[in-house]
Design a protein around this motif. Structure first.
Motif, mmCIF file in Angstrom:
data_model
loop_
_atom_site.group_PDB
_atom_site.id
_atom_site.type_symbol
_atom_site.label_atom_id
_atom_site.label_comp_id
_atom_site.label_asym_id
_atom_site.label_seq_id
_atom_site.Cartn_x
_atom_site.Cartn_y
_atom_site.Cartn_z
ATOM 1 N N ALA A 186 48.991 -36.227 9.160
ATOM 2 C CA ALA A 186 48.022 -36.840 10.064
ATOM 3 C C ALA A 186 46.810 -37.388 9.321
ATOM 4 O O ALA A 186 46.084 -38.249 9.852
ATOM 5 N N LEU A 187 46.590 -36.913 8.097
ATOM 6 C CA LEU A 187 45.467 -37.433 7.305
ATOM 7 C C LEU A 187 45.588 -38.936 7.061
ATOM 8 O O LEU A 187 44.590 -39.615 6.842
ATOM 9 N N ALA A 188 46.812 -39.462 7.096
ATOM 10 C CA ALA A 188 47.003 -40.895 6.878
ATOM 11 C C ALA A 188 46.353 -41.726 7.963
ATOM 12 O O ALA A 188 46.131 -42.934 7.790
ATOM 13 N N ALA A 189 46.036 -41.107 9.107
ATOM 14 C CA ALA A 189 45.436 -41.854 10.212
ATOM 15 C C ALA A 189 44.071 -42.409 9.845
ATOM 16 O O ALA A 189 43.691 -43.502 10.299
ATOM 17 N N VAL A 190 43.317 -41.686 9.022
ATOM 18 C CA VAL A 190 41.951 -42.115 8.707
ATOM 19 C C VAL A 190 41.940 -43.376 7.832
ATOM 20 O O VAL A 190 41.291 -44.370 8.192
ATOM 21 N N PRO A 191 42.628 -43.402 6.665
ATOM 22 C CA PRO A 191 42.643 -44.659 5.894
ATOM 23 C C PRO A 191 43.322 -45.801 6.648
ATOM 24 O O PRO A 191 42.922 -46.964 6.498
ATOM 25 N N THR A 192 44.323 -45.485 7.476
ATOM 26 C CA THR A 192 44.978 -46.524 8.259
ATOM 27 C C THR A 192 43.996 -47.154 9.243
ATOM 28 O O THR A 192 43.918 -48.388 9.364
ATOM 29 N N ALA A 193 43.248 -46.310 9.942
ATOM 30 C CA ALA A 193 42.273 -46.814 10.902
ATOM 31 C C ALA A 193 41.191 -47.638 10.205
ATOM 32 O O ALA A 193 40.768 -48.695 10.716
ATOM 33 N N ALA A 194 40.741 -47.174 9.042
ATOM 34 C CA ALA A 194 39.699 -47.904 8.317
ATOM 35 C C ALA A 194 40.181 -49.297 7.914
ATOM 36 O O ALA A 194 39.462 -50.295 8.097
ATOM 37 N N ALA A 195 41.400 -49.396 7.373
ATOM 38 C CA ALA A 195 41.932 -50.691 6.953
ATOM 39 C C ALA A 195 42.202 -51.591 8.150
ATOM 40 O O ALA A 195 41.914 -52.806 8.123
ATOM 41 N N PHE A 196 42.760 -51.025 9.209
ATOM 42 C CA PHE A 196 43.086 -51.804 10.400
ATOM 43 C C PHE A 196 41.818 -52.348 11.063
ATOM 44 O O PHE A 196 41.744 -53.526 11.456
ATOM 45 N N LEU A 197 40.797 -51.502 11.174
ATOM 46 C CA LEU A 197 39.541 -51.955 11.773
ATOM 47 C C LEU A 197 38.879 -53.043 10.941
ATOM 48 O O LEU A 197 38.258 -53.969 11.491
ATOM 49 N N LEU A 198 39.000 -52.947 9.612
ATOM 50 C CA LEU A 198 38.450 -53.989 8.758
ATOM 51 C C LEU A 198 39.062 -55.340 9.106
ATOM 52 O O LEU A 198 38.347 -56.348 9.245
ATOM 53 N N ILE A 199 40.368 -55.365 9.275
ATOM 54 C CA ILE A 199 41.046 -56.624 9.595
ATOM 55 C C ILE A 199 40.624 -57.132 10.975
ATOM 56 O O ILE A 199 40.287 -58.315 11.150
ATOM 57 N N VAL A 200 40.636 -56.247 11.956
ATOM 58 C CA VAL A 200 40.326 -56.666 13.330
ATOM 59 C C VAL A 200 38.891 -57.179 13.433
ATOM 60 O O VAL A 200 38.636 -58.231 14.029
ATOM 61 N N VAL A 201 37.947 -56.446 12.843
ATOM 62 C CA VAL A 201 36.537 -56.867 12.916
ATOM 63 C C VAL A 201 36.329 -58.177 12.178
ATOM 64 O O VAL A 201 35.640 -59.089 12.673
ATOM 65 N N ALA A 202 36.935 -58.315 10.983
ATOM 66 C CA ALA A 202 36.775 -59.554 10.215
ATOM 67 C C ALA A 202 37.376 -60.735 10.963
ATOM 68 O O ALA A 202 36.774 -61.823 11.003
ATOM 69 N N GLU A 203 38.527 -60.553 11.573
ATOM 70 C CA GLU A 203 39.157 -61.657 12.314
ATOM 71 C C GLU A 203 38.389 -61.968 13.592
ATOM 72 O O GLU A 203 38.322 -63.131 14.014
ATOM 73 N N ALA A 204 37.807 -60.945 14.215
ATOM 74 C CA ALA A 204 37.008 -61.178 15.418
ATOM 75 C C ALA A 204 35.785 -62.035 15.100
ATOM 76 O O ALA A 204 35.379 -62.891 15.896
ATOM 77 N N ARG A 205 35.201 -61.816 13.941
ATOM 78 C CA ARG A 205 34.036 -62.624 13.541
ATOM 79 C C ARG A 205 34.431 -64.059 13.224
ATOM 80 O O ARG A 205 33.673 -64.992 13.493
ATOM 81 N N ARG A 206 35.610 -64.228 12.669
ATOM 82 C CA ARG A 206 36.033 -65.566 12.254
ATOM 83 C C ARG A 206 36.648 -66.358 13.406
ATOM 84 O O ARG A 206 36.392 -67.555 13.557
ATOM 85 N N GLN A 207 37.490 -65.688 14.205
ATOM 86 C CA GLN A 207 38.297 -66.398 15.187
ATOM 87 C C GLN A 207 37.936 -66.060 16.627
ATOM 88 O O GLN A 207 38.445 -66.695 17.555
ATOM 89 N N GLY A 208 37.124 -65.057 16.828
ATOM 90 C CA GLY A 208 36.813 -64.610 18.174
ATOM 91 C C GLY A 208 37.527 -63.296 18.479
ATOM 92 O O GLY A 208 38.541 -62.963 17.874
ATOM 93 N N VAL A 209 36.990 -62.583 19.454
ATOM 94 C CA VAL A 209 37.508 -61.253 19.771
ATOM 95 C C VAL A 209 38.913 -61.317 20.344
ATOM 96 O O VAL A 209 39.806 -60.557 19.950
ATOM 97 N N ARG A 210 39.144 -62.258 21.291
ATOM 98 C CA ARG A 210 40.453 -62.290 21.949
ATOM 99 C C ARG A 210 41.587 -62.585 20.981
ATOM 100 O O ARG A 210 42.596 -61.859 20.974
#
Length: 546
Positions: free
Chosen positions: A199-223
């Motif tokens: 279950a420890l893998a959840a933390v680095p996975t969430a960190a990397a996934f959120l980085l992508i989502v937040v970066a794409e939301a800033r570039r392309q919009g939230v939706r």
């Protein structure tokens, strides 16, 4: 920055000098493993794990009517993939069960080396792959445990498989391919099926996934960003199915009840044994009261200096690269995943201060991602000092040969106790003697048993079925029984014993009796064999303070 390294080169593939060097490292480790796996003794838990593997095979072989494996001591709360594999291998290989377990452990450890090479090469090119695999292959903590540890190294390698799956998935975001999804499912299934702490893998996975989502939301919009994120998660759902099926196969107790994995997580989140003392910084401390510096300090003292120096530099460089918005987003996510995989378990331990014992065996899974990041930094440094690929490889190999000479030579000298290594910063084994735990696994009981047999053979005093030799033990008894056989009954108590075999750890008393043999490495005694005939000895244990 390390995020700039190309993942693949276009055009026809040439045999890169660094790839040749990496293959040489793997071949050498394979050859050494085949030549030495029989040298490693049993530890405290080996016999129970071997029994668990046999019970798991009986569970399946009986059509689930023989259910003893589902309540066997507390091992039912662990996955039994390694134990089952070793039990199956023992049926076809011409070695005793415990030697077979050593060989299977070596094979799994080598698979981890290969995956470390693959991940580092994918993110930083051939040179990064070579440096990464060289760092891990010469890390005594990893090499020593891969032969002897049925839980922590298999778990580390399973987490590595999941790491490779995540790195591939992030590089293919938001459309991971079928092979990537299958690999991720395999890695997650093996991780959770080995230890619920997957279950420890959840933390680095969430960190990397959120980085992508937040970066794409800033570039392309939230939706659009959320749409792509949802598509990514949907495509990875088959990996969850594969992971659950594999977890059920190697950890059947986990699916007897849907909540059993949660029960296991709660069970291991609290210290479940009666506390004992261990040696740390020359003091006898309760394992539940170890200082927060326990894990960072032991990392600094029990891994080669170049390993942790490049590893720390790799974490810093990875996070720095991930902070640059102009870098490739997918690669930034992979770097964040690796950096958090190294930092989070250590930081969590420092902050929460759980019970800590047996050195760093519970943190072996942190070593491979640290080696990958160290490989990326090493390749970056080599790229800055040489222009051609051949020169860069030669420079990296030369620097590694110099900086890794101490751990390699020391591993040879202290064989088969590589896991007890202390680096030059700690003053080596002699500097750590009397300050830190060394042979907490009890491996030296094998060599001590063989030494006793040699002494008795030379004296013509070997035991027979009619004249057995009773042996008192301070340490694990099973290794002595396996090495010497039924004619040498063992007991914890010295009364009635003719000889005593004792680990040279703080809890075993130094007896006032003739010493027949000692197991010594680098000037440090690991175990002693005593002749206690005609002696009045009340206990083999050192009196503990209240």
């Amino acid at each position: 920055m390390i995020s700039d390294a190309p993942v693949r080169r276009a055009g026809p593939r040439a045999l890169h000098p660094a790839d040749i060097a990496a293959v040489v490292v793997l071949v050498v480790v394979c050859a050494v493993s085949l030549a030495t796996f029989r040298d490693f003794g049993m530890g405290w838990d080996d016999y129970a794990h071997a029994e668990y593997g046999g019970l798991l095979l009986r569970l399946y072989g009986s059509g689930f009517t023989d259910r003893r494996a589902l309540s066997f001591v507390n091992l039912y709360a662990y996955g039994g993939g390694f134990d089952m594999l070793a039990a199956l291998a023992a049926k076809v290989l011409p070695f005793p069960i415990f030697e077979t377990r050593r060989l299977v452990g070596a094979i799994i450890g080598i698979a981890g080396l290969a995956m470390t090479w693959r991940i580092a090469r994918r993110l930083g090119g051939p040179l990064a792959g070579f440096v990464g695999v060289a760092l891990l292959a010469t890390c005594p903590l990893y090499v020593g445990h891969m032969f002897i540890n049925p839980k922590d190294v298999p778990f580390a390698v399973a987490m590595l498989a999941a790491t490779l799956g995540f790195v591939r998935a992030f590089s293919e975001y938001p459309h991971p391919t079928v092979p990537t999804t299958a690999l991720l499912g395999l890695g997650l299934g093996l991780s959770f099926g080995t230890r619920v702490m997957g279950a420890l893998a959840a933390v680095p996975t969430a960190a990397a996934f959120l980085l992508i989502v937040v970066a794409e939301a800033r570039r392309q919009g939230v939706r659009p960003a959320l749409w792509r994120a949802g598509e990514f998660l949907l495509r990875l759902l088959p990996a969850v199915v594969v992971a659950y099926a594999l977890m059920a196969l190697i950890w059947p107790w986990s699916v007897v009840s849907p909540l059993n994995p949660v029960k296991a997580l709660l069970y291991f989140s609290h210290f479940f044994e009666k506390p004992w003392r261990e040696l740390f910084e020359g003091e006898l401390l309760w394992v539940v009261d170890m200082p927060r510096r326990y894990v960072p300090e032991l990392f600094a003292l029990t891994t080669p200096e170049i390993f942790w120096a490049l590893g720390i530099a790799g974490v810093v460089a990875a996070l720095a690269s991930a902070a640059h918005a102009d870098r490739p987003l997918n690669r930034r996510a992979s770097l964040v995943f690796l950096a958090v995989s190294v930092v989070f378990p250590i930081a969590f331990t420092v902050l929460t201060r759980p019970a800590m014992y047996n050195g760093l065996r519970h943190f072996v899974f942190v070593l491979p991602p640290a080696a990958v990041l160290g490989g990326l930094v090493g390749a970056l440094l080599a790229n800055r000092v040489a222009a051609s690929e051949g020169r860069r490889t030669a420079i990296a190999a030369a620097v590694l040969a110099v900086t890794l000479a101490h751990p390699v030579v020391t591993m040879i000298r202290i064989h088969p106790y590589q896991y007890t290594y202390f680096n030059a910063t700690a003053g080596g084994l002699q500097g750590a003697d009397g300050r830190y735990m060394r042979d907490y696994w009890g491996l030296s009981m094998k060599q001590a048993s063989l030494a006793l047999r040699d002494v008795l053979a030379a004296r013509g005093e070997l035991a027979t079925p009619k004249h057995k030799r009773h042996i008192a033990i301070c340490g694990p008894q099973r290794p002595v029984r396996v090495e010497l056989g039924r004619n040498y009954p063992t007991d914890w108590q010295p009364q009635g014993g003719e000889f005593a075999i004792s680990l040279n750890e703080f809890y075993c008393a130094k007896l006032d009796a003739p010493v027949l043999a000692e197991v010594v490495r680098d000037g440090v005694v690991y175990a002693r064999v005593y002749d206690i005939r005609g002696r009045t000895i009340d206990t083999l244990l050192t009196p503990m303070p209240p």
